[in-house]
Design a protein around this motif. Sequence first.
Motif, PDB file in Angstrom:
ATOM      1  N   PHE A 196       0.832  -1.198   0.000  1.00  0.00           N
ATOM      2  CA  PHE A 196       0.000   0.000   0.000  1.00  0.00           C
ATOM      3  C   PHE A 196       0.871   1.253   0.000  1.00  0.00           C
ATOM      4  CE2 PHE A 196      -2.717   3.243   1.921  1.00  0.00           C
ATOM      5  CZ  PHE A 196      -3.880   3.074   1.201  1.00  0.00           C
ATOM      6  N   ILE A 197       1.882   1.281   0.874  1.00  0.00           N
ATOM      7  CA  ILE A 197       2.748   2.460   0.964  1.00  0.00           C
ATOM      8  C   ILE A 197       3.567   2.628  -0.309  1.00  0.00           C
ATOM      9  CG2 ILE A 197       4.742   3.425   2.184  1.00  0.00           C
ATOM     10  CD1 ILE A 197       3.569   2.391   4.759  1.00  0.00           C
ATOM     11  N   PHE A 242       2.198  11.473   7.999  1.00  0.00           N
ATOM     12  CA  PHE A 242       1.304  11.045   9.080  1.00  0.00           C
ATOM     13  C   PHE A 242       0.647   9.720   8.742  1.00  0.00           C
ATOM     14  CE2 PHE A 242       1.023  15.334  11.165  1.00  0.00           C
ATOM     15  CZ  PHE A 242       1.516  14.865  12.371  1.00  0.00           C
ATOM     16  N   LEU A 243       0.281   9.587   7.469  1.00  0.00           N
ATOM     17  CA  LEU A 243      -0.322   8.341   7.017  1.00  0.00           C
ATOM     18  C   LEU A 243       0.658   7.197   7.238  1.00  0.00           C
ATOM     19  CD1 LEU A 243      -3.108   8.066   5.690  1.00  0.00           C
ATOM     20  CD2 LEU A 243      -1.952   7.794   3.507  1.00  0.00           C
ATOM     21  N   VAL A 245       3.166   7.156   9.415  1.00  0.00           N
ATOM     22  CA  VAL A 245       3.298   6.922  10.861  1.00  0.00           C
ATOM     23  C   VAL A 245       2.124   6.094  11.368  1.00  0.00           C
ATOM     24  CG1 VAL A 245       3.340   8.021  13.126  1.00  0.00           C
ATOM     25  CG2 VAL A 245       4.607   9.035  11.244  1.00  0.00           C
ATOM     26  N   ALA A 246       0.919   6.439  10.905  1.00  0.00           N
ATOM     27  CA  ALA A 246      -0.272   5.716  11.358  1.00  0.00           C
ATOM     28  C   ALA A 246      -0.156   4.248  10.978  1.00  0.00           C
ATOM     29  CB  ALA A 246      -1.522   6.338  10.728  1.00  0.00           C
ATOM     30  N   VAL A 247       0.248   4.015   9.737  1.00  0.00           N
ATOM     31  CA  VAL A 247       0.385   2.644   9.264  1.00  0.00           C
ATOM     32  C   VAL A 247       1.449   1.903  10.072  1.00  0.00           C
ATOM     33  CG1 VAL A 247       1.266   1.293   7.322  1.00  0.00           C
ATOM     34  CG2 VAL A 247      -0.480   3.031   6.934  1.00  0.00           C
ATOM     35  N   MET A 248       2.581   2.592  10.336  1.00  0.00           N
ATOM     36  CA  MET A 248       3.641   1.965  11.116  1.00  0.00           C
ATOM     37  C   MET A 248       3.180   1.667  12.538  1.00  0.00           C
ATOM     38  SD  MET A 248       7.082   3.882   9.790  1.00  0.00           S
ATOM     39  CE  MET A 248       8.310   2.964  10.720  1.00  0.00           C
ATOM     40  N   ALA A 249       2.334   2.561  13.084  1.00  0.00           N
ATOM     41  CA  ALA A 249       1.830   2.330  14.435  1.00  0.00           C
ATOM     42  C   ALA A 249       0.973   1.069  14.462  1.00  0.00           C
ATOM     43  CB  ALA A 249       1.023   3.541  14.905  1.00  0.00           C
ATOM     44  N   VAL A 250       0.180   0.882  13.403  1.00  0.00           N
ATOM     45  CA  VAL A 250      -0.647  -0.324  13.326  1.00  0.00           C
ATOM     46  C   VAL A 250       0.235  -1.570  13.274  1.00  0.00           C
ATOM     47  CG1 VAL A 250      -2.313  -1.581  11.909  1.00  0.00           C
ATOM     48  CG2 VAL A 250      -2.557   0.888  12.212  1.00  0.00           C
ATOM     49  N   VAL A 251       1.308  -1.483  12.462  1.00  0.00           N
ATOM     50  CA  VAL A 251       2.218  -2.627  12.373  1.00  0.00           C
ATOM     51  C   VAL A 251       2.838  -2.902  13.732  1.00  0.00           C
ATOM     52  CG1 VAL A 251       4.188  -3.608  11.169  1.00  0.00           C
ATOM     53  CG2 VAL A 251       2.796  -1.900  10.050  1.00  0.00           C
TER      54      VAL A 251
ATOM     55  N   THR B 110       8.711   6.986   3.565  1.00  0.00           N
ATOM     56  CA  THR B 110       8.264   8.301   3.127  1.00  0.00           C
ATOM     57  C   THR B 110       8.587   8.416   1.645  1.00  0.00           C
ATOM     58  OG1 THR B 110       8.940   9.064   5.296  1.00  0.00           O
ATOM     59  CG2 THR B 110       8.378  10.752   3.710  1.00  0.00           C
ATOM     60  N   GLY B 111       7.688   9.005   0.893  1.00  0.00           N
ATOM     61  CA  GLY B 111       7.851   9.013  -0.560  1.00  0.00           C
ATOM     62  C   GLY B 111       9.089   9.750  -1.050  1.00  0.00           C
ATOM     63  N   VAL B 112       9.550   9.381  -2.238  1.00  0.00           N
ATOM     64  CA  VAL B 112      10.729  10.028  -2.811  1.00  0.00           C
ATOM     65  C   VAL B 112      10.480  11.505  -3.099  1.00  0.00           C
ATOM     66  CG1 VAL B 112      11.922   8.049  -3.797  1.00  0.00           C
ATOM     67  CG2 VAL B 112      10.080   9.097  -5.075  1.00  0.00           C
TER      68      VAL B 112
END
Lengths: 262, 282
Positions: A196-197, A242-243, A245-251, B110-112
């Motif tokens: 997704f990321i 932020f998106l 970070v949010a995803v990483m927090a879920v992981v 984080t995107g490129v």
Amino acid sequence: MPDRPHPILIGVAALVYLFLMLPLVIVVGAALSDTTYLTFPPQGLSLRWFENIFEISAFRRTIVTSLQIALMGTLIALLIGIPAAYALNRFRIELPKWLGTLFVLPILVPEIVFGFALLKSFTVGTGAPIFLSLLIGHTLIVLPYVVRVISASLASFDFSIEEAAISLGSAPAKTFFTIVLPNVRAGVIAAFILAFITSLNDVSVSLFLTGPGISTLPIQILAHVEQFFDPTVASVSVLLMFLTVAVMAVVERTLGLTFLAK
Amino acid sequence: MTARRFWRRNGATGWALSAPATLAVIGFLLIPIGAVIAGTFIDPRGVFAPYISYFNSGFRTTVLFRTLQIAAITTIISLIFGFMTAYVVSRAPGKLKSLLIVAAVFPLLTGVVVRAFAWLIILGRNGILNQTLLALGITSEPLEMLYTQGAVIVGMVYLFVPLMVLSLVGVLENIPRDVLQASSSLGASPLATFWQVLLPLAVPGLIVGAVLVFTGSFTAYATPQLLGGERQTVLATLLHQRAMVSFDWVGASTIAAIMTVITITIVLAMSHIARRINPMAT
């Protein structure tokens, strides 16, 4: 060699981490600035550049497209990638070795070449709609992550459990869903997030597959930066961060973060 | 022979299950890229005409060598700093280690575009670095840092150092500490232990990291586009410009073919070398 690294090495590592973190801090600072130009440290705190994101229709539209493509592309990749990863592990002896390599190809060939080739041979060649091409492109670039992460999970799965279930009379398909899949749940979640990321941040493939009215957020950011140098881009960047970070927090909650480093 | 046995023996189930993904990669990736490359050889001017005209153009050969140079410098800098950092991370105590790994993963996720944009704010004419240098009186007028090869390399190193650190931490962790201790207790100086024990054992990891960084920076688009502009055109930006601005599809296909061949050659050559010199494999 002593176990504790030399102080100079520790100093270098600290500087490398400073080098990694500082630019991201600067982007956050610039996004919060009350000025009409990009600056750091922020002069006056304001969230108006965040509101501005949603006032620009191109950003609104591309955020939606990006999320749609990332979600659909990831789901399709899981749908075709999970059976492939299962087959690669379960039928390791029967299937040729090159098949595993084939699924890594989308990250082996230059992404920008793939984007261009898809545009030239598929989109222009068949007259397929841009959205479909974009979806196919994103599905393929996330497929390697899906196959590899889930294969890694399956590698430590004991297939004799599956055999036991089947020999006790469970149907193969039912066994897959009730025995195999729950055992690699962590891998599936990690694959989903990584895919997704990756899709959300992709530039090189999307670059060629945009058309009138259809574009993705990173491409829109690129276009915006080249025209205006205002803090809107910084605030969109912060939104994307932020998106993440949010995803990483879920992981972190579900699997622990060192999982992603594998 | 039961039907199930028959299927299993032929691996037909395996083929069937992997068929959708296999067909997707072949149909949407291999064939389109193959068609693009094949297309460059059926030029009406002659078999190698697009390549001859590519290498006859001083500008385009400059772009190719600039791209190779940027990728090589980025790889070397990332190797040096990535190795030192990875070593410190691999020896850090548990909690700190996971924190450091997370701190390296975060920029990667984080995107490129965001990461290149950050350097735009820092290196710009009125950017933070110039403001700081002016305030400190180090320069009397702002320096032109953007749109230089240095700016592109800084942006690329920023992009790829985390990747190098992460691919080396695992390798360094797997080197048994006993080996290093044995070396020093037998009288080797720390420097000798590094050159004769640690480094040779880390070579396979260094090669993997170097391949990732080299091919990544060789084909990167957003960073050279934002930080290098037209003055620092690289293959990726040239490919995009040829295809989408000039509509020179043959020219773009030629660049695509050159990029693909160089990338695949490097990956294959290096993985071959890595397999041959792996000292842990006996």
